[in-house]
Scaffold this active site. Structure first.
Site, short mmCIF file in Angstrom:
data_model
loop_
_atom_site.label_atom_id
_atom_site.label_comp_id
_atom_site.label_asym_id
_atom_site.label_seq_id
_atom_site.Cartn_x
_atom_site.Cartn_y
_atom_site.Cartn_z
CB ALA A 1 -0.89 -0.11 1.11
CB SER B 1 2.89 -6.46 0.97
OG SER B 1 2.21 -5.52 1.50
CG LEU C 1 5.34 -12.40 4.82
CD1 LEU C 1 4.89 -12.54 6.48
CD2 LEU C 1 6.68 -13.31 4.68
CB ALA C 2 0.42 -11.83 0.11
CD GLU D 1 -6.79 -17.61 -2.21
OE1 GLU D 1 -6.16 -17.78 -1.36
OE2 GLU D 1 -6.90 -16.10 -2.70
CG ASP E 1 3.98 0.06 15.47
OD1 ASP E 1 3.57 -0.93 16.42
OD2 ASP E 1 5.19 -0.04 15.14
CG HIS F 1 -5.57 -18.31 6.75
ND1 HIS F 1 -5.32 -19.53 6.95
CD2 HIS F 1 -5.41 -17.59 5.51
CE1 HIS F 1 -5.44 -19.48 5.36
NE2 HIS F 1 -5.33 -18.50 4.88
CG HIS G 1 -4.47 -14.20 7.59
ND1 HIS G 1 -3.14 -14.38 7.34
CD2 HIS G 1 -5.15 -14.06 6.37
CE1 HIS G 1 -3.02 -14.32 5.99
NE2 HIS G 1 -4.16 -14.11 5.28
NE ARG H 1 -7.90 -10.39 3.97
CZ ARG H 1 -6.97 -11.23 3.46
NH1 ARG H 1 -6.66 -10.85 2.12
NH2 ARG H 1 -6.43 -12.25 4.02
CG LEU I 1 -1.87 -8.93 -1.89
CD1 LEU I 1 -1.44 -9.80 -2.82
CD2 LEU I 1 -1.13 -8.02 -1.15
C1 LIG Z 1 1.03 -14.92 5.34
C2 LIG Z 1 0.24 -13.80 4.74
C3 LIG Z 1 -0.31 -14.29 3.42
C4 LIG Z 1 -1.36 -13.38 2.85
N1 LIG Z 1 -1.82 -13.67 1.56
C5 LIG Z 1 -2.57 -12.67 0.97
C6 LIG Z 1 -3.10 -13.05 -0.22
O1 LIG Z 1 -2.52 -14.09 -1.10
N2 LIG Z 1 -3.83 -12.03 -0.95
C7 LIG Z 1 -4.12 -10.76 -0.27
O2 LIG Z 1 -5.02 -10.19 -0.86
N3 LIG Z 1 -3.61 -10.55 0.98
C8 LIG Z 1 -2.88 -11.35 1.49
N4 LIG Z 1 -2.61 -11.27 3.01
C9 LIG Z 1 -2.91 -9.93 3.45
C10 LIG Z 1 -2.01 -8.99 2.85
O3 LIG Z 1 -0.66 -9.47 2.55
C11 LIG Z 1 -1.80 -7.58 3.61
O4 LIG Z 1 -3.04 -7.37 3.95
C12 LIG Z 1 -1.47 -6.42 2.87
O5 LIG Z 1 -0.11 -6.91 2.27
C13 LIG Z 1 -1.11 -5.40 3.67
O6 LIG Z 1 -0.31 -4.43 3.01
P1 LIG Z 1 0.13 -2.93 3.69
O7 LIG Z 1 1.01 -2.32 2.89
O8 LIG Z 1 -1.29 -2.38 4.23
O9 LIG Z 1 0.73 -3.46 5.08
P2 LIG Z 1 2.17 -4.24 5.03
O10 LIG Z 1 2.45 -4.95 4.05
O11 LIG Z 1 2.02 -5.20 6.33
O12 LIG Z 1 3.52 -3.34 5.32
C14 LIG Z 1 3.24 -2.74 6.56
C15 LIG Z 1 4.83 -1.72 6.50
O13 LIG Z 1 4.54 -0.83 7.86
C16 LIG Z 1 5.86 -0.84 8.40
N5 LIG Z 1 5.48 -0.49 9.95
C17 LIG Z 1 4.93 -1.04 10.74
N6 LIG Z 1 4.90 -0.19 11.90
C18 LIG Z 1 5.56 0.64 11.57
C19 LIG Z 1 6.13 2.06 12.30
N7 LIG Z 1 5.88 2.09 13.49
N8 LIG Z 1 7.02 2.93 11.59
C20 LIG Z 1 7.64 2.47 10.26
N9 LIG Z 1 7.15 1.60 9.83
C21 LIG Z 1 6.29 0.49 10.27
C22 LIG Z 1 6.06 -2.59 8.24
O14 LIG Z 1 7.50 -3.03 8.64
C23 LIG Z 1 5.82 -2.71 7.18
O15 LIG Z 1 6.68 -2.31 6.00
C24 LIG Z 1 -1.52 -12.15 3.48
C25 LIG Z 1 -1.05 -11.73 4.68
C26 LIG Z 1 0.02 -12.71 5.24
C27 LIG Z 1 0.61 -12.64 6.61
#
Ligand SMILES: Cc1cc2nc3c(=O)[nH]c(=O)nc-3n(C[C@H](O)[C@H](O)[C@H](O)COP(=O)(O)OP(=O)(O)OC[C@H]3O[C@@H](n4cnc5c(N)ncnc54)[C@H](O)[C@@H]3O)c2cc1C
Length: 489
Positions: free
Chosen positions: A12, A39, A41-42, A110, A203, A224, A327, A362, A368
């Site tokens: 994001a 992200s 790990l997805a 899925e 956070d 999950h 999850h 969800r 994603l």
């Molecule tokens: C194992 C796994 C598998 C998944 N598979 C899928 C899938 O197949 N399809 C799907 O749609 N979704 C999937 N999801 C869910 C999806 O991956 C997440 O909802 C999505 O990637 C979230 O993206 P994001 O950018 O919001 O947050 P994230 O990708 O979690 O990124 C958050 C970022 O913020 C940083 N951060 C956190 N706190 C702070 C702080 N205080 N200061 C600075 N940086 C900070 C973290 O280090 C990280 O870089 C999966 C999730 C997991 C855990």
């Protein structure tokens, strides 16, 4: 040039940055390295109705149904219509999703999707492929890695910047910005068993809550059904796409656990997670039987590598030991269709935000997609805002006080027991009473070590979840109150 500060380096945050890097001065602050995020790990993929025969309407219906119609309909429509356009643009820019040998995109299935519509990359490594691709598009962005956001800086009723700490040196500074974007992900590490990256610790939700920014739907945490489980420890996700490819949930006697439940092994996640939890509570062991999955190792190379890493003899047994775990967070910082929050000049995108697109539960592979859609909308909205006159700022930190926080493991265990797959009113109340002995709400982030801040943030998130769960009138989607079930059984 407008200054934009993005907190979080997952899909994001990075997608917002790609949209703004040519017109704004963009900084991404992330507390780990660039690869540390959920992200990356997805596994399963990204949902989009791009297959001929599928439609945005069908995707919308599935999303609403999985979310138990608690979703915001406009947000869902935006997701299913803008999402496919953004994916097409990514493909045109060079993003490679898996294809059939003769060329067309290969769509997986899925749980709770009525159509094969899950795009995937490198089999089960979609998140890594997509997030890396988006990160590679970042050419004019300043990355500040190993830098942690401590506090939103609010003045004159607007977010003016963020107090951050450089983890290597401990140095704190205020980064001022015209626009601050929270992209810090969810809060999976609140729980004993989780799929989440170690840096995802609630956070952004805690930062926003401390400044009185509106939150919503905090009762809704997705569990999950299938995490790799060995000796009561979890070692990552076993993607639902494997059940989409024919795997079934069984116990130690080969009993098909989901037989007789509507949609069986591909029922919505909350249904499967609850069913497995009840089965486990009866003393059974839980397995995923992969004997019917063709070319398992070829289709799921990431899961295969993880199984090998943990010496799981799945080639001999065709079974993977599993159990449910935390999850995804449906709730979070309340966001409108443009990712705007209740605090002027603060946006929230991806999992930290709650625009109510996911409702009470969800739909698989929609998050994603939401990262792209909410990211695009935030970027559009930031483009339209006027530039500010920014000047350097400092914040005054109150004097340090004695710190009373629970050990992380103790908090995670209690959260799993009391805020987990099944909840009861007395348990939620007891959890809140237990929290009262700690002073997380009185502590200033700037006075805490990184470890203490994580625990304080997770305590605050857990309080918000427990309170929201108690305030929900009835069980809904992922929020399941056991006594409700008894009342209606
Ligand atoms: C194992 C796994 C598998 C998944 N598979 C899928 C899938 O197949 N399809 C799907 O749609 N979704 C999937 N999801 C869910 C999806 O991956 C997440 O909802 C999505 O990637 C979230 O993206 P994001 O950018 O919001 O947050 P994230 O990708 O979690 O990124 C958050 C970022 O913020 C940083 N951060 C956190 N706190 C702070 C702080 N205080 N200061 C600075 N940086 C900070 C973290 O280090 C990280 O870089 C999966 C999730 C997991 C855990």
């Amino acid at each position: 040039m407008k200054k934009v500060l993005i907190i979080g380096g997952g899909l994001a945050g990075c997608f917002v940055a790609t949209r703004l890097q040519d017109t704004c001065a963009v900084t991404i602050v992330t507390k780990g390295d660039r690869r540390e995020s959920n992200s990356m790990l997805a596994q399963g993929g990204i949902a989009a109705s791009l297959d001929p025969g599928d439609s945005p309407q069908s995707h919308e219906e599935d999303t609403m149904k999985a979310g138990v119609y608690h979703n915001d309909e406009a947000a869902v429509k935006q997701l299913v219509t803008l999402g496919p356009k953004l994916i097409k643009a990514l493909i045109a820019a060079g993003m490679t999703f898996d294809r059939h040998p003769d060329g067309p995109l290969s769509f997986g299935l899925e749980g709770a999707h009525s159509h094969h519509r899950i795009l995937h990359a490198n089999g089960d490594q979609t998140g890594e492929a997509l997030t890396s691709f988006v990160q590679q598009q970042l050419h004019h962005v300043i990355w500040q890695t190993q830098v942690e956001a401590l506090q939103l800086v609010v003045q004159n009723g607007a977010c003016q910047g963020v107090l951050v700490r450089h983890l290597a040196t401990g140095k704190q500074e205020v980064l001022v910005a015209d626009a601050v974007v929270l992209a810090t992900g969810g809060l999976g590490n609140l729980f004993d068993f989780t799929t989440n990256d170690r840096t995802v610790t609630g956070d952004g939700i805690a930062l926003a809550a401390r400044e009185g920014v509106k939150l919503t739907d905090m009762a809704f945490v997705q569990f999950h059904p299938t995490l790799l489980s060995i000796d009561h420890h979890c070692y990552g996700l076993i993607t639902e796409a494997i059940r989409g490819a024919g795997a079934i949930l069984v116990d130690e006697n080969d009993t098909k656990i989901m037989a007789g439940v509507p949609c069986a092994d591909l029922a919505p996640r909350d249904v499967v997670a609850r069913h497995l939890t009840a089965w486990q509570a009866q003393g059974h062991q839980l397995f995923l039987d992969i004997s019917k999955v063709a070319n398992f190792e070829q289709h799921f190379p990431g899961v295969t590598a993880n199984l090998d890493k943990h010496h799981v003899p799945f080639r001999q047994t065709s079974r993977i030991p599993i159990q449910p775990g935390a999850h995804f967070m449906m709730g979070g910082v309340a966001a409108d269709l443009n990712a705007g929050t209740s605090l002027p000049r603060l946006w929230a995108v991806g999992e930290v935000a709650c625009n109510r697109v996911h409702g009470a539960n969800r739909l698989a592979s929609n998050s994603l997609l939401d990262c792209l859609v909410s990211g695009q909308k935030a970027a559009d909205s930031i483009q339209q805002m006027p530039e500010q006159a920014l000047s350097p700022m400092t914040v005054t930190t109150p004097p340090a006080r004695p710190i009373h926080l629970p050990a992380l493991a103790a908090l995670q265990k209690r959260a799993w027991a009391d805020l987990g797959v099944e909840r009861t009113r007395p348990q939620l109340q007891a959890f809140l009473r237990w929290l009262q002995q700690f002073n997380y709400a009185q502590l200033a982030a700037a006075n805490l070590s990184a470890d203490e801040l994580t625990r304080a943030n997770l305590c605050l998130c857990s309080q918000l979840i427990a309170q929201a769960a108690l305030a929900e009138p009835k069980s809904l989607g992922a929020h399941y109150m056991k006594e409700d079930a008894h009342a209606t059984d």
